[in-house]
Design an enzyme around this catalytic site. Structure first.
Site, PDB file in Angstrom:
ATOM      1  N   GLU A  70      -3.178  38.541   4.367  1.00 39.20           N
ATOM      2  CA  GLU A  70      -3.887  37.366   4.868  1.00 39.20           C
ATOM      3  C   GLU A  70      -5.398  37.493   4.700  1.00 39.20           C
ATOM      4  OE1 GLU A  70      -3.778  34.880   9.047  1.00 39.20           O
ATOM      5  OE2 GLU A  70      -1.956  35.853   8.323  1.00 39.20           O
TER       6      GLU A  70
ATOM      7  N   ASP B 115      -0.089  38.220   8.270  1.00 38.19           N
ATOM      8  CA  ASP B 115       0.141  38.562   9.675  1.00 38.19           C
ATOM      9  C   ASP B 115       1.576  38.240  10.069  1.00 38.19           C
ATOM     10  OD1 ASP B 115      -2.407  39.424   9.881  1.00 38.19           O
ATOM     11  OD2 ASP B 115      -3.127  37.833  11.191  1.00 38.19           O
TER      12      ASP B 115
ATOM     13  N   TYR C  22      -0.681  44.955  17.053  1.00 34.61           N
ATOM     14  CA  TYR C  22      -0.829  43.539  16.715  1.00 34.61           C
ATOM     15  C   TYR C  22      -1.201  42.706  17.943  1.00 34.61           C
ATOM     16  CZ  TYR C  22       0.313  39.002  14.668  1.00 34.61           C
ATOM     17  OH  TYR C  22       0.255  37.712  14.205  1.00 34.61           O
TER      18      TYR C  22
END
Length: 692
Positions: free
Chosen positions: A8, A104, A302
């Site tokens: 990304e 992601d 994350y």
């Protein structure tokens, strides 16, 4: 043959490239070890505007509503076209036999990749990298266990539904109510109900009328006892006089209950944002940005997660992570690790709770920027607290009798600080303070009254929203109308709530007010006006929360995407039909819009707005868009000065236009005429015989 990995962001591509040995730099990608690694730079492919379906839809006209595309169109913006072309060329290289989606690991990341993949007309097989940490070991494990892309088809469908539903509501409702009221009213599927919550809160505050109340306080040697509240001051004064005549208060009842407060759950993004706002004064967006930076530095897992628990397979490594984290932040005491408190497989969806990583033990934390360091400290403190012992205390209530009335004193005696001691050691003064102890006198004991006094208080209004409390309201919106088993409730998602608040502030619907750490979110006059113009179905948090639940069900394959979109389209049709016979407001420029000149077609005012220069007459279709295809081909944008010349003279000279074919620059004049309905038409007059 090569595997093409698409991330990304460039920073993530660089991190993965170091692990895989693909370190040779190329134009827009990295190469090595049998891998090509490139990136998307966010959303490269976006939904096309209404004008792409029909040029007449460039002009806002209620007669054209609802706009419901039969076949959705996408486009690549000029600002991202170069990187898009790089990805397309790489996808179609004959030596690329497989593509790895490494965006992601969430709904929006899946959408970003798939739109590029489809827009490039690629048909090569795709695998999915799904990881919760950017540590080297996690990346290697992720590549050793790549998933078939088809396992994430439902996630993509949910993302597609979210994007298209937002487009339908935003385009149709914004145009409908802007035409009705004669001003631009930006409507959003999540933005509008969030704003509505703040407007309703301010209305409740404005409508609140404080009422006085009175209590009598008795001060004794070890405690302060309070009477019940009196609405009438005379009653309280009468009791005060009687108490002053008395020299003692009799203990009628004393009760001591031992209680325990369990450690808090680990952080998901929303609870981290709330604590960072309450304790540090950070906005939700700042917290997300800091946490994302820590994630890319391999220091936390994350961030865009809605889970506060871990999975069973993580239990074995938890004691080591706790010890390493404690050492990294200078905590030398014993920390009993109760792993079962933070393990709950059923409450982990796409990603587990936010944790510090093993890399914290080896990192130079002193080199981190202040914001990142503060967020990392919060995350570390929460991990150490979550696995700790309960905070144990004795809650004491003592009732006294004096002058025929009951007085009450309450307090706590700390028995074991448990997890709070660990939290305080890591966070220092930002942690919650322990309450003062209260000694328990024996029943029937007579305590001397040292003083008696009258205290006047006033009932208080609801509190203004802060980002902490607004995030909580967004998270719980609609909870009372949803079944208990609903996995996700609320308005928006942990990944989008910060952006929603920022958008409301940037567009002038909300203002941050206050000093120090505490900033209130106050709706502006513009924001209040928008909500006043909205029907209940658009401002209702409950309806938007219901949509969010259905999107989650689509992710799990439990709800049909087509049915969801039919519901949104049906709502738009009904909305437009509801106002079919309502006349438009008199045409006028948006408050604060600046008049540039006179419309060459009808003579009305032309005003500058956010996206272009618009004629004030609703019957005229004249507009010069700031993102204008004709000017884009010249490598230019229509500035206010250029538009002024076009309106006055019908022409404007431009320097250093760029030829898309040759790349050379040239000077030319843009000529503007209008068609029969007022739409602007442009042509080019070259200087010195053409481009050079």
């Amino acid at each position: 043959m090569h595997n093409l990995i698409i991330t990304e962001k460039p920073s993530v591509a660089r991190t993965i490239s170091k692990v895989l040995g693909a370190t040779a730099r190329r134009d827009g990608y990295l190469e090595g070890g049998g891998y090509l690694i490139s990136w998307c730079v966010g959303h490269l492919v976006e939904l096309a505007p209404p004008g792409a379906y029909d040029p007449r839809l460039e002009r806002w006209d209620r007669a054209d509503l609802p706009i419901l595309p039969e076949r959705w169109q996408y486009l690549v913006s000029n600002s991202t076209k170069k990187q898009f072309d790089v990805l397309c060329k790489l996808m179609h290289r004959p030596d690329v036999d497989r593509i790895v989606c490494a965006t992601d690991a969430g709904r929006e990341g899946e959408l970003i990749f798939r739109l590029v993949y489809h827009q490039c007309n690629c048909r090569k097989p795709v695998s999915r990298l799904w990881i919760s940490s950017m540590e080297d070991a996690a990346i290697r494990e992720g590549f050793a266990n790549l998933k078939p892309s088809t396992e994430y088809d439902s996630l993509y469908k949910a993302a597609l539904c979210r994007e298209r539903a937002d487009w339908l509501v935003g385009i149709n409702a914004t145009r409908l109510f802007s035409c009705l009221h004669g001003v631009t009213l930006n409507v959003g599927r999540v933005m509008t109900p969030t704003l509505a919550m703040t407007v309703e809160r301010e209305a409740a505050i404005d409508a609140f009328r404080p009422e006085p109340f009175y209590t009598v306080l008795l001060k004794m040697e070890d405690c302060m006892a309070s009477s019940e509240r009196f609405k009438e001051k005379a009653q309280a004064e009468e009791l005060l006089a009687e108490c002053r005549k008395s020299s003692q208060a009799l203990v009628q009842k004393s009760e001591r209950k031992e209680k325990a407060e369990r450690p808090p759950a680990l952080y998901d993004l929303t609870t981290l944002q709330r604590d960072a706002n309450r304790l540090l004064g950070y906005s939700a967006q700042q917290t997300l940005d800091y946490t994302q930076a820590l994630y890319e530095k391999k220091l936390v897992t994350y961030p865009r997660t809605d889970s506060r628990y871990l999975t069973e397979d993580m239990a074995a490594g938890l004691p080591g992570l706790v010890m390493d984290t404690a050492a990294a932040f200078g905590f030398r005491g014993a920390i009993p690790v109760h792993a079962k408190q933070v393990i709950h497989n059923q409450k982990v969806s796409d990603h587990h709770a936010i944790l510090p990583t093993q890399s914290v033990a080896r990192a130079d934390l002193s080199s981190l920027p202040a914001g990142e360091a503060s967020i990392l400290r919060l995350i570390a403190a929460r991990l150490l607290a979550a696995v700790g012992e309960p905070y144990r205390y004795a809650e004491t209530t003592v009732q006294f009798e004096c002058a025929g009335q009951t007085f009450t004193a309450k307090g706590k005696t700390v028995l074991d600080e448990g997890w709070k001691a660990v939290e305080r050691a890591i966070l220092g003064d930002t942690a919650e303070k322990i309450e003062e102890n209260l000694d328990v006198p024996p029943e029937q004991a007579a305590l001397a009254i040292l003083s008696a006094q009258l205290k006047e208080g006033r009932t208080t209004p609801p509190k203004h929203f802060t980002e902490d409390t607004l995030l909580a309201a967004m998270e719980s919106a609609g909870a009372d109308t949803m079944p208990e088993e609903a996995e996700r409730r609320g308005v928006g998602t942990p990944a989008t709530r910060a952006a929603t608040i920022e958008k409301l502030v940037q567009k002038g619907f909300l203002a941050r007010e206050g000093s120090g750490k505490t900033k209130h979110l106050i709706p502006t006059e513009k924001g209040c006006g928008l909500i006043a113009a909205m029907p209940e179905q658009l401002r209702s948090p409950a309806m938007t929360a219901e949509w969010e639940t259905k999107l989650t069900q689509i992710e799990k394959g439990q709800y049909v995407p087509e049915q969801f979109m039919e519901e949104i389209e049906s709502m738009m049709k009904n909305l437009v039909s509801q106002y079919a016979d309502t006349p438009n407001a008199p045409a006028k420029a948006t408050p604060g819009a600046s008049v540039v000149g006179t419309c060459p077609h009808c003579g009305s005012e032309v005003a500058e707005r956010e996206k272009g220069f618009f004629c004030a007459s609703r019957e005229c279709r004249f507009v010069i868009w700031k993102d204008n295809a004709f000017f884009n081909r010249l490598g230019k944008r229509p500035t206010r000065q250029v538009v002024d010349k076009l309106l006055r003279d019908g022409r404007a000279r431009l320097k250093d236009c760029k030829s898309q074919r040759t790349g050379k620059t040239y000077n030319a004049s843009v000529l503007m005429t209008t068609e029969t309905d007022g739409r602007a038409k442009f042509s080019l007059e070259f200087e010195n015989g053409g481009a050079r």
